[in-house]
Design a protein around this motif. Structure first.
Motif, PDB file in Angstrom:
ATOM      1  N   TYR A 141       0.830  -1.213   0.000  1.00 18.71           N
ATOM      2  CA  TYR A 141       0.000   0.000   0.000  1.00 18.71           C
ATOM      3  C   TYR A 141       0.860   1.257   0.000  1.00 18.71           C
ATOM      4  CZ  TYR A 141      -3.295   3.524   1.711  1.00 18.71           C
ATOM      5  OH  TYR A 141      -4.053   4.664   1.865  1.00 18.71           O
ATOM      6  N   PHE A 142       1.803   1.330   0.935  1.00 18.72           N
ATOM      7  CA  PHE A 142       2.574   2.562   1.075  1.00 18.72           C
ATOM      8  C   PHE A 142       3.612   2.733  -0.036  1.00 18.72           C
ATOM      9  CE2 PHE A 142       0.999   2.246   5.491  1.00 18.72           C
ATOM     10  CZ  PHE A 142       0.465   3.523   5.607  1.00 18.72           C
ATOM     11  N   VAL A 143       4.269   1.650  -0.439  1.00 16.96           N
ATOM     12  CA  VAL A 143       5.233   1.762  -1.534  1.00 16.96           C
ATOM     13  C   VAL A 143       4.517   2.111  -2.833  1.00 16.96           C
ATOM     14  CG1 VAL A 143       6.890   0.487  -2.953  1.00 16.96           C
ATOM     15  CG2 VAL A 143       6.910   0.223  -0.470  1.00 16.96           C
ATOM     16  N   GLY A 144       3.371   1.489  -3.071  1.00 12.21           N
ATOM     17  CA  GLY A 144       2.609   1.800  -4.272  1.00 12.21           C
ATOM     18  C   GLY A 144       2.171   3.252  -4.315  1.00 12.21           C
ATOM     19  N   ARG A 145       1.737   3.776  -3.178  1.00 15.11           N
ATOM     20  CA  ARG A 145       1.329   5.184  -3.146  1.00 15.11           C
ATOM     21  C   ARG A 145       2.512   6.114  -3.320  1.00 15.11           C
ATOM     22  NH1 ARG A 145      -3.256   7.098   0.924  1.00 15.11           N
ATOM     23  NH2 ARG A 145      -2.871   8.875  -0.421  1.00 15.11           N
ATOM     24  N   ALA A 146       3.651   5.738  -2.742  1.00 13.01           N
ATOM     25  CA  ALA A 146       4.825   6.609  -2.808  1.00 13.01           C
ATOM     26  C   ALA A 146       5.469   6.612  -4.192  1.00 13.01           C
ATOM     27  CB  ALA A 146       5.848   6.178  -1.759  1.00 13.01           C
ATOM     28  N   LEU A 147       5.568   5.446  -4.832  1.00 13.87           N
ATOM     29  CA  LEU A 147       6.299   5.339  -6.095  1.00 13.87           C
ATOM     30  C   LEU A 147       5.392   5.353  -7.321  1.00 13.87           C
ATOM     31  CD1 LEU A 147       8.999   2.656  -5.163  1.00 13.87           C
ATOM     32  CD2 LEU A 147       9.149   5.154  -5.034  1.00 13.87           C
ATOM     33  N   GLY A 148       4.172   4.861  -7.182  1.00 11.87           N
ATOM     34  CA  GLY A 148       3.274   4.821  -8.334  1.00 11.87           C
ATOM     35  C   GLY A 148       3.809   3.902  -9.415  1.00 11.87           C
ATOM     36  N   LYS A 151       0.339  -0.069 -13.532  1.00 13.29           N
ATOM     37  CA  LYS A 151      -0.657  -0.764 -12.725  1.00 13.29           C
ATOM     38  C   LYS A 151      -0.481  -2.275 -12.838  1.00 13.29           C
ATOM     39  CE  LYS A 151      -2.633   3.123 -11.631  1.00 13.29           C
ATOM     40  NZ  LYS A 151      -2.520   3.650 -10.264  1.00 13.29           N
ATOM     41  N   LEU A 152      -0.799  -2.959 -11.744  1.00 11.92           N
ATOM     42  CA  LEU A 152      -0.642  -4.400 -11.689  1.00 11.92           C
ATOM     43  C   LEU A 152      -1.718  -5.101 -12.522  1.00 11.92           C
ATOM     44  CD1 LEU A 152       1.002  -6.685 -10.376  1.00 11.92           C
ATOM     45  CD2 LEU A 152      -0.566  -6.600  -8.432  1.00 11.92           C
ATOM     46  N   TRP A 153      -2.964  -4.738 -12.307  1.00 15.56           N
ATOM     47  CA  TRP A 153      -4.090  -5.302 -13.062  1.00 15.56           C
ATOM     48  C   TRP A 153      -5.219  -4.260 -13.035  1.00 15.56           C
ATOM     49  CZ3 TRP A 153      -6.618 -10.768 -11.935  1.00 15.56           C
ATOM     50  CH2 TRP A 153      -7.409 -11.121 -13.032  1.00 15.56           C
ATOM     51  N   PRO A 154      -5.107  -3.219 -13.860  1.00 21.27           N
ATOM     52  CA  PRO A 154      -6.015  -2.079 -13.751  1.00 21.27           C
ATOM     53  C   PRO A 154      -7.483  -2.417 -13.935  1.00 21.27           C
ATOM     54  CG  PRO A 154      -4.687  -1.966 -15.761  1.00 21.27           C
ATOM     55  CD  PRO A 154      -4.099  -3.041 -14.910  1.00 21.27           C
ATOM     56  N   ARG A 155      -7.764  -3.460 -14.746  1.00 22.08           N
ATOM     57  CA  ARG A 155      -9.157  -3.810 -14.948  1.00 22.08           C
ATOM     58  C   ARG A 155      -9.842  -4.292 -13.686  1.00 22.08           C
ATOM     59  NH1 ARG A 155     -10.690  -8.140 -19.388  1.00 22.08           N
ATOM     60  NH2 ARG A 155     -12.763  -8.234 -18.556  1.00 22.08           N
ATOM     61  N   VAL A 156      -9.094  -4.924 -12.820  1.00 17.63           N
ATOM     62  CA  VAL A 156      -9.658  -5.522 -11.600  1.00 17.63           C
ATOM     63  C   VAL A 156      -9.435  -4.628 -10.387  1.00 17.63           C
ATOM     64  CG1 VAL A 156      -9.386  -7.438  -9.972  1.00 17.63           C
ATOM     65  CG2 VAL A 156      -9.509  -7.891 -12.422  1.00 17.63           C
ATOM     66  N   SER A 157      -8.219  -4.103 -10.246  1.00 13.78           N
ATOM     67  CA  SER A 157      -7.886  -3.274  -9.090  1.00 13.78           C
ATOM     68  C   SER A 157      -7.039  -2.091  -9.553  1.00 13.78           C
ATOM     69  CB  SER A 157      -7.127  -4.122  -8.053  1.00 13.78           C
ATOM     70  OG  SER A 157      -6.920  -3.399  -6.867  1.00 13.78           O
ATOM     71  N   PRO A 158      -7.674  -0.988  -9.897  1.00 12.80           N
ATOM     72  CA  PRO A 158      -6.965   0.130 -10.535  1.00 12.80           C
ATOM     73  C   PRO A 158      -5.938   0.825  -9.649  1.00 12.80           C
ATOM     74  CG  PRO A 158      -9.247   0.712 -10.042  1.00 12.80           C
ATOM     75  CD  PRO A 158      -9.119  -0.747  -9.799  1.00 12.80           C
ATOM     76  N   ASN A 159      -5.960   0.600  -8.338  1.00 13.76           N
ATOM     77  CA  ASN A 159      -5.016   1.289  -7.449  1.00 13.76           C
ATOM     78  C   ASN A 159      -3.726   0.512  -7.205  1.00 13.76           C
ATOM     79  OD1 ASN A 159      -6.742   3.498  -7.052  1.00 13.76           O
ATOM     80  ND2 ASN A 159      -7.859   2.416  -5.453  1.00 13.76           N
TER      81      ASN A 159
END
Length: 264
Positions: A141-148, A151-159
């Motif tokens: 969660y935090f690394v993804g928010r910090a680095l952006g 996307k891993l699988w935007p169709r299913v989980s866009p964040n």
């Protein structure tokens, strides 16, 4: 975030305390989690004949847990599979959803009971899985928010991002290795490899639940936990990782699944 933090401050000490105690309180805690997931699944999938289906699912989880407490893993598996098959017949128009709901609830509750057992290695195995999954979840969660980034699988989980997935996996490996090292396991390389595999499986479980919720048109499985959504929202990755850990232990062999998981 405030609600998430407060909920975690209440739930984490409770779960850790019951885990250390072990025995029937530990089994009861996970049976309750499984029953909550049954309720959430029935609501998400809009299953008909819900009372009969819930009763059958509850029997699968509760009786399966009782068999595990008394050391009969094969009987527990047979009970779950039998109940899941009957559940599919009870709701024929939604047989896939009814069958999978029982299996998901059982997967969330029973593997961790089998791994915990009664001995110190069982406690260490469960703490190892907690460490891997929790560290993966938090740091993803935090690394993804910090680095952006991509996307891993935007169709299913866009964040969710690849940076978060990698950061979570690294954190999960470190946390898992630290736990088993403190617990006295001498050979840490196998633990690191297993931690990496469980981290990946936990993230896959998270994505799978996101796909199910998108298919059902809901944001959260329920609102049972303030700031976190439902029980399934918290245990999706954990259930997948615990099931994978038990399967790895069974593949390694031995009567004690915790020893088979940790002592390669």
């Amino acid at each position: 975030m405030r609600h998430r933090t407060l909920s975690a401050l209440v739930l984490v000490p409770l779960v850790l305390g019951v885990t250390v105690f072990g025995g029937w309180p530990f089994a009861a805690l996970w049976v309750l989690a499984g029953l909550a997931i049954l309720y959430e699944w029935s609501a998400m999938a809009r299953l008909g004949k819900r009372t009969l289906w819930l009763t059958l699912g509850a029997v699968a989880v509760a009786v399966g847990a009782g068999m595990l407490v008394f050391g009969s893993r094969s009987s527990a598996l047979g009970t779950v599979l039998g109940c899941a098959a009957v559940a599919a017949l009870l709701v024929p128009r939604q047989s896939v959803w009814s069958l999978s709901g029982v299996l998901v609830a059982a997967a969330a509750a029973l593997p961790i009971i089998a791994l915990r057992g009664e001995g110190p290695l069982g406690l260490l195995a469960v703490l190892f899985i907690y460490a891997v999954v929790w560290a993966t979840d938090i740091f993803a969660y935090f690394v993804g928010r910090a680095l952006g980034g991509p996307k891993l699988w935007p169709r299913v989980s866009p964040n969710k991002t690849w940076s978060g997935a990698i950061g979570g996996a690294v954190a999960g490996v470190v946390a898992g290795v630290v736990v088993v090292a403190v617990g006295g396991v001498a050979d840490l390389w196998p633990a690191g490899v297993i931690a990496l595999a469980l981290s990946a499986v936990s993230q896959a479980g998270d994505l799978a639940e996101s796909a199910v919720k998108r298919r059902c048109g809901v944001k959260d499985a329920s609102r049972l936990i303030p700031g976190h959504g439902g029980i399934l929202d918290r245990l999706d990755g954990f259930a997948a990782a615990a099931l994978a850990a038990l399967l790895l232990a069974e593949l390694h062999g031995g009567m004690d699944p915790a020893a088979a998981l940790l002592l390669w």
